[in-house]
Design an enzyme around this catalytic site. Structure first.
Site, PDB file in Angstrom:
ATOM      1  N   ASP A  84     -39.980  33.162  59.943  1.00  0.00           N
ATOM      2  CA  ASP A  84     -39.430  31.968  60.592  1.00  0.00           C
ATOM      3  C   ASP A  84     -40.551  30.947  60.816  1.00  0.00           C
ATOM      4  O   ASP A  84     -41.599  31.290  61.369  1.00  0.00           O
ATOM      5  CB  ASP A  84     -38.825  32.416  61.940  1.00  0.00           C
ATOM      6  CG  ASP A  84     -38.035  31.335  62.631  1.00  0.00           C
ATOM      7  OD1 ASP A  84     -37.518  30.434  61.940  1.00  0.00           O
ATOM      8  OD2 ASP A  84     -37.918  31.404  63.874  1.00  0.00           O
ATOM      9  N   HIS A  85     -40.352  29.718  60.396  1.00  0.00           N
ATOM     10  CA  HIS A  85     -41.351  28.652  60.555  1.00  0.00           C
ATOM     11  C   HIS A  85     -42.736  29.060  60.059  1.00  0.00           C
ATOM     12  O   HIS A  85     -43.732  28.959  60.798  1.00  0.00           O
ATOM     13  CB  HIS A  85     -41.457  28.191  62.020  1.00  0.00           C
ATOM     14  CG  HIS A  85     -40.237  27.463  62.472  1.00  0.00           C
ATOM     15  ND1 HIS A  85     -39.975  26.162  62.126  1.00  0.00           N
ATOM     16  CD2 HIS A  85     -39.184  27.869  63.218  1.00  0.00           C
ATOM     17  CE1 HIS A  85     -38.811  25.794  62.647  1.00  0.00           C
ATOM     18  NE2 HIS A  85     -38.317  26.812  63.302  1.00  0.00           N
ATOM     19  N   ASP A 105     -42.359  25.998  56.693  1.00  0.00           N
ATOM     20  CA  ASP A 105     -42.135  24.812  57.523  1.00  0.00           C
ATOM     21  C   ASP A 105     -43.208  23.779  57.215  1.00  0.00           C
ATOM     22  O   ASP A 105     -44.271  23.755  57.837  1.00  0.00           O
ATOM     23  CB  ASP A 105     -42.151  25.210  59.005  1.00  0.00           C
ATOM     24  CG  ASP A 105     -41.870  24.023  59.915  1.00  0.00           C
ATOM     25  OD1 ASP A 105     -41.781  22.889  59.397  1.00  0.00           O
ATOM     26  OD2 ASP A 105     -41.740  24.231  61.130  1.00  0.00           O
ATOM     27  N   GLU A 135     -38.009  23.016  55.277  1.00  0.00           N
ATOM     28  CA  GLU A 135     -37.603  22.196  56.428  1.00  0.00           C
ATOM     29  C   GLU A 135     -37.970  20.736  56.215  1.00  0.00           C
ATOM     30  O   GLU A 135     -39.062  20.415  55.758  1.00  0.00           O
ATOM     31  CB  GLU A 135     -38.261  22.711  57.719  1.00  0.00           C
ATOM     32  CG  GLU A 135     -37.927  21.837  58.932  1.00  0.00           C
ATOM     33  CD  GLU A 135     -38.387  22.418  60.259  1.00  0.00           C
ATOM     34  OE1 GLU A 135     -38.396  23.642  60.410  1.00  0.00           O
ATOM     35  OE2 GLU A 135     -38.713  21.610  61.153  1.00  0.00           O
ATOM     36  N   HIS A 207     -31.224  25.258  63.176  1.00  0.00           N
ATOM     37  CA  HIS A 207     -32.146  25.932  64.114  1.00  0.00           C
ATOM     38  C   HIS A 207     -31.692  25.620  65.530  1.00  0.00           C
ATOM     39  O   HIS A 207     -30.859  24.754  65.754  1.00  0.00           O
ATOM     40  CB  HIS A 207     -33.576  25.421  63.882  1.00  0.00           C
ATOM     41  CG  HIS A 207     -34.237  26.047  62.693  1.00  0.00           C
ATOM     42  ND1 HIS A 207     -35.298  26.899  62.805  1.00  0.00           N
ATOM     43  CD2 HIS A 207     -33.946  25.959  61.373  1.00  0.00           C
ATOM     44  CE1 HIS A 207     -35.657  27.302  61.597  1.00  0.00           C
ATOM     45  NE2 HIS A 207     -34.858  26.741  60.704  1.00  0.00           N
ATOM     46  N   ASN A 229     -29.792  29.878  63.494  1.00  0.00           N
ATOM     47  CA  ASN A 229     -30.865  30.669  64.114  1.00  0.00           C
ATOM     48  C   ASN A 229     -30.679  30.788  65.620  1.00  0.00           C
ATOM     49  O   ASN A 229     -30.474  29.775  66.303  1.00  0.00           O
ATOM     50  CB  ASN A 229     -32.215  29.988  63.880  1.00  0.00           C
ATOM     51  CG  ASN A 229     -32.625  29.965  62.433  1.00  0.00           C
ATOM     52  OD1 ASN A 229     -31.873  30.385  61.552  1.00  0.00           O
ATOM     53  ND2 ASN A 229     -33.821  29.476  62.178  1.00  0.00           N
TER      54      ASN A 229
HETATM   55  P1  13P Z   1     -33.317  29.053  69.852  1.00  0.00           P
HETATM   56  O1  13P Z   1     -34.511  29.732  70.461  1.00  0.00           O
HETATM   57  O2  13P Z   1     -33.017  27.758  70.465  1.00  0.00           O
HETATM   58  O3  13P Z   1     -32.136  29.951  69.778  1.00  0.00           O
HETATM   59  O4  13P Z   1     -33.745  28.705  68.335  1.00  0.00           O
HETATM   60  C1  13P Z   1     -34.130  29.725  67.457  1.00  0.00           C
HETATM   61  C2  13P Z   1     -34.660  29.184  66.187  1.00  0.00           C
HETATM   62  O5  13P Z   1     -34.259  28.144  65.712  1.00  0.00           O
HETATM   63  C3  13P Z   1     -35.681  29.970  65.481  1.00  0.00           C
HETATM   64  O6  13P Z   1     -36.180  29.308  64.366  1.00  0.00           O
END
Ligand code: 13P
Length: 287
Positions: A84-85, A105, A135, A207, A229
């Site tokens: 993630d990211h 990202d 992204e 997200h 997400n």
């Molecule tokens: P939240 O923490 O707002 O649920 O977002 C999670 C997210 O987008 C992880 O990339």
């Protein structure tokens, strides 16, 4: 076995539902996510932030743990293990560690550099059958100490990145990570609609799934969002359940808290949150 997120997202976009990405932080989180997906017969994407990867001692540990858990818990629904990211370097580390999906990202780079780096990752991931999320337009809020503003992406830039051949595209549409402020203006469906029109079949990613009202989630899915997400909501339910357990002093046996008992209510709370989200996203029974 881990799978790329491609098939599950193509099916979700065509079937007008979304697959949840639930971030994992430790063994309990991972077990809760996998068991809930199996019980709900739903595909699932396990998200790992760079911070969470570091916390779990590194991406190799995460990859080995998830693969072993899938085998030993007899999980048969499709599971993608997704960075993630990710930073550019982080993406290569996860590819090497055996992740089946990554997010690069590059939203903080000038668009030309984001394009260049994404292009290279499209090539590498294509060779290995790994799905790739890109992204455009930074997503606000705080994640791993990085604070973004919640911009709306430029639809033309989204098309430029989508045309490189990524699997899925995260585009900022006013969404932010964490809790939404009182004066939040809501998602920009105008931006989402424009992006979807220019990117066609591309599964779009939302997200910041925590705290977005249900009607907005449903509308976003109807406009092409196929992956949502969620992280903060699991953290909040885990924390609340653990706090309640400690405050009630249930584990005061004279030997101190048994770690397995201490984490059990939080584990159940994460399962309940994930199930609720899968119902809302429409992915139950879609494995
Ligand atoms: P939240 O923490 O707002 O649920 O977002 C999670 C997210 O987008 C992880 O990339």
């Amino acid at each position: 076995m881990l799978v790329s997120a491609k098939d599950m997202l193509v099916k979700a976009k065509a079937g007008k539902y979304a697959v949840g990405q639930f971030n994992i932080n430790n063994l309990e989180w991972t077990k809760a996510a996998l068991l809930t997906a199996q019980e709900c017969n739903s595909p699932i994407i396990l998200g790992v932030s760079e911070g969470a990867g570091k916390y779990m001692t590194g991406y190799k540990t995460v990859s080995a743990m998830v693969k072993a858990m899938i085998e030993e818990l007899k999980i048969t629904v499709p599971v993608a293990l997704h960075l993630d990211h990710g930073s550019y370097e982080g993406c290569y580390k996860c590819i090497e560690a055996g992740f089946s999906s990554i997010m690069f990202d590059g939203s903080h780079y000038p668009i030309a550099e984001n394009v260049e780096k994404t292009k290279e990752l499209v090539r590498v991931c294509g060779e290995k059958g790994i799905s790739l999320e890109a992204e455009v337009g930074s997503i606000g809020g705080e994640e791993d100490g990085v604070i973004g503003r919640g911009e709306c992406a430029d639809p033309q830039e989204c098309k430029q990145i989508a045309d490189l051949g990524v699997t899925m595209l995260a585009a900022g549409i006013g969404n932010i990570h964490g809790k939404y402020p009182e004066n939040w203006e809501g998602l920009s469906f105008e931006t989402l609609d424009a992006i979807q029109k220019l990117t066609g079949e591309m599964p779009l990613v939302l997200h910041g799934g925590t705290g977005i009202p249900e009607d907005m989630i449903k509308k976003a899915i109807s406009l092409g969002v196929a992956k949502i997400n969620v992280n903060t909501e699991c953290q909040l339910s885990f924390a609340a359940a653990t706090r309640k357990y400690v405050e009630e002093g249930k584990d005061l046996t004279g030997k101190g808290f048994d770690p397995r008992k201490l984490l059990a209510p939080g584990f159940e709370a994460i399962k309940a949150t994930i199930k609720e989200k899968m119902e809302l996203f429409g992915s139950i029974g879609k494995a």
